[in-house]
Motif scaffolding. Sequence first.
Motif, short mmCIF file in Angstrom:
data_model
loop_
_atom_site.label_atom_id
_atom_site.label_comp_id
_atom_site.label_asym_id
_atom_site.label_seq_id
_atom_site.Cartn_x
_atom_site.Cartn_y
_atom_site.Cartn_z
N TYR A 102 0.84 -1.33 -0.06
CA TYR A 102 0.01 0.06 -0.16
C TYR A 102 0.96 1.15 -0.04
O TYR A 102 2.02 1.14 0.67
CB TYR A 102 -0.76 0.05 1.24
N GLY A 103 0.66 2.18 -0.66
CA GLY A 103 1.31 3.48 -0.85
C GLY A 103 1.32 4.26 0.34
O GLY A 103 2.14 4.68 0.82
N ASN A 104 -0.02 4.41 1.13
CA ASN A 104 0.05 5.09 2.54
C ASN A 104 -0.72 3.91 3.29
O ASN A 104 -1.92 4.13 3.56
CB ASN A 104 -0.90 6.49 2.22
N PRO A 105 0.04 3.16 4.12
CA PRO A 105 -0.50 2.18 4.99
C PRO A 105 -1.09 2.57 6.17
O PRO A 105 -1.92 2.00 7.03
CB PRO A 105 0.59 1.20 5.33
N TYR A 106 -0.92 4.12 6.64
CA TYR A 106 -1.57 4.59 7.65
C TYR A 106 -2.85 5.44 7.44
O TYR A 106 -3.32 5.91 8.14
CB TYR A 106 -0.38 5.59 8.38
N ASP A 107 -3.31 5.02 6.15
CA ASP A 107 -4.49 5.83 5.80
C ASP A 107 -5.73 4.87 6.66
O ASP A 107 -5.64 3.70 6.20
CB ASP A 107 -4.67 5.59 4.31
N SER A 111 -8.46 4.12 5.78
CA SER A 111 -9.31 3.35 4.89
C SER A 111 -8.82 2.03 4.63
O SER A 111 -9.74 1.29 4.03
CB SER A 111 -9.66 4.41 3.63
N VAL A 112 -7.58 1.86 4.91
CA VAL A 112 -6.98 0.57 4.46
C VAL A 112 -6.70 -0.28 5.72
O VAL A 112 -6.20 -1.58 5.58
CB VAL A 112 -5.78 0.86 3.41
N TRP A 113 -6.77 0.41 6.75
CA TRP A 113 -6.50 -0.58 7.99
C TRP A 113 -7.23 -1.68 8.12
O TRP A 113 -6.73 -2.94 8.31
CB TRP A 113 -6.64 0.30 9.25
N ASP A 114 -8.42 -1.69 7.89
CA ASP A 114 -9.59 -3.04 7.80
C ASP A 114 -8.92 -3.80 6.82
O ASP A 114 -9.11 -5.19 7.17
CB ASP A 114 -10.90 -2.64 7.65
N GLU A 115 -8.72 -3.50 5.59
CA GLU A 115 -8.10 -4.37 4.83
C GLU A 115 -7.02 -5.32 4.85
O GLU A 115 -6.75 -6.57 4.93
CB GLU A 115 -8.16 -3.81 3.29
N ILE A 116 -5.73 -4.36 5.47
CA ILE A 116 -4.78 -4.88 6.03
C ILE A 116 -5.12 -5.97 7.18
O ILE A 116 -4.36 -7.14 6.94
CB ILE A 116 -3.81 -3.77 6.42
N HIS A 117 -5.79 -5.56 8.22
CA HIS A 117 -5.98 -6.67 9.27
C HIS A 117 -6.86 -7.88 8.53
O HIS A 117 -6.46 -9.14 9.04
CB HIS A 117 -6.81 -6.06 10.24
N LEU A 118 -7.71 -7.70 7.65
CA LEU A 118 -8.34 -9.00 7.10
C LEU A 118 -7.42 -9.82 6.39
O LEU A 118 -7.40 -11.06 6.51
CB LEU A 118 -9.48 -8.29 6.18
N GLN A 119 -6.67 -9.14 5.66
CA GLN A 119 -5.72 -10.02 4.54
C GLN A 119 -4.77 -10.77 5.50
O GLN A 119 -4.23 -11.87 5.16
CB GLN A 119 -4.75 -9.30 3.62
N THR A 120 -4.07 -9.99 6.72
CA THR A 120 -3.26 -10.68 7.67
C THR A 120 -4.02 -11.77 8.24
O THR A 120 -3.48 -13.05 8.43
CB THR A 120 -3.04 -9.74 8.81
N GLU A 121 -5.36 -11.86 8.78
CA GLU A 121 -5.95 -13.11 9.24
C GLU A 121 -6.28 -13.87 8.28
O GLU A 121 -5.88 -15.31 8.67
CB GLU A 121 -7.18 -12.65 9.83
N ILE A 122 -6.30 -13.92 7.05
CA ILE A 122 -6.57 -14.82 5.97
C ILE A 122 -5.33 -15.50 5.73
O ILE A 122 -5.51 -16.79 5.99
CB ILE A 122 -7.33 -14.10 4.84
N ILE A 123 -4.27 -14.94 5.57
CA ILE A 123 -3.07 -15.53 5.39
C ILE A 123 -2.50 -16.30 6.58
O ILE A 123 -2.10 -17.52 6.57
CB ILE A 123 -1.93 -14.61 4.97
N PHE A 124 -2.67 -15.68 7.91
CA PHE A 124 -2.21 -16.59 9.05
C PHE A 124 -3.27 -17.77 9.14
O PHE A 124 -2.66 -18.71 9.62
CB PHE A 124 -2.46 -15.53 10.15
N LYS A 125 -4.43 -17.57 9.20
CA LYS A 125 -5.19 -18.61 9.36
C LYS A 125 -5.12 -19.91 8.36
O LYS A 125 -5.05 -21.28 8.47
CB LYS A 125 -6.88 -18.34 9.14
N ARG A 126 -4.70 -19.46 7.09
CA ARG A 126 -4.64 -20.56 6.12
C ARG A 126 -3.25 -21.13 6.48
O ARG A 126 -2.91 -22.46 6.22
CB ARG A 126 -4.37 -20.01 4.90
N GLU A 127 -2.30 -20.75 6.73
CA GLU A 127 -0.95 -21.41 7.40
C GLU A 127 -1.44 -22.20 8.57
O GLU A 127 -0.93 -23.27 8.66
CB GLU A 127 -0.02 -20.14 7.87
#
Length: 264
Positions: free
Chosen positions: A79-84, A86-102
């Motif tokens: 992400y260009g501006n990860p501190y925005d 508007s993208v926090w929720d998406e970053i958290h969601l993608q983190t959980e998806i990858i972690f759970k799949r592992e």
Amino acid sequence: MYIYEIVKPGTWLESEDREWSWEIEGILRSLEGQFYEANLAFNMFLHTLQRDRRPPSREQWEADANRRSEIRREIVQKYGNPYDHSVWDEIHLQTEIIFKREQWQSGKLPREFEHNQAFMHARAFLYALDSFDKFLRVLKNQPNVPEEISGLHDEIGISFPDLRGVRNTSQHMEDRSRGLGAGRRGLPPQPLELQPIDNELVKSENGALMLNCLNGTKYGNTMADGHYGEVDVSPASMEALHSIFQRLLEAFSWKGPKVHLPSI
């Protein structure tokens, strides 16, 4: 593990009417199949209850937290501006998806899987017991079967008085969940009239709609008549079923060597 042993008094039924023998032997094989299906479901149910889901150790909790942080850092770089905000929720969601799949790929079961296993095995026990009852009812109505068969079928109803009602609800949750009982003479399902209930789960003079419940080892549902019913997935239930099946086999006349069940 509980393994309920059966000794079949012979290899085939003694009768000059081979067509009758084949039909009765087929029903007996079906009863045997349902008996051991119940035995297996019972063992799997107990194994699930006895499994200890321990909370993660501090070391495991820290390792999981560190892995989540690593995944998050990798995602943030996209992400260009990860501190925005508007993208926090998406970053958290993608983190959980990858972690759970592992975690799942490493063999860890989802919590929902572990929670539902006991209910699955309890229902499998219920259905096997119900099928055993149905095959036994068919058997007692066949010509030239021993008189004792009818009494053994009655014992199923005595040992498991709520069997049919609990099973019917389990197969018609879509009606019970809407407060509907059974239909009568081709009519649509009628409204439930809930009856008083008093057990370890609920106490209510006005009754309560209870579906897919586990009360210790007892699987229960509100039945079509408004009463709450249970079937115990326990050694006592298997011992009752075992006794009925063994005496059922012994009621017939057999030829050939005795057979020890189950196989190995």
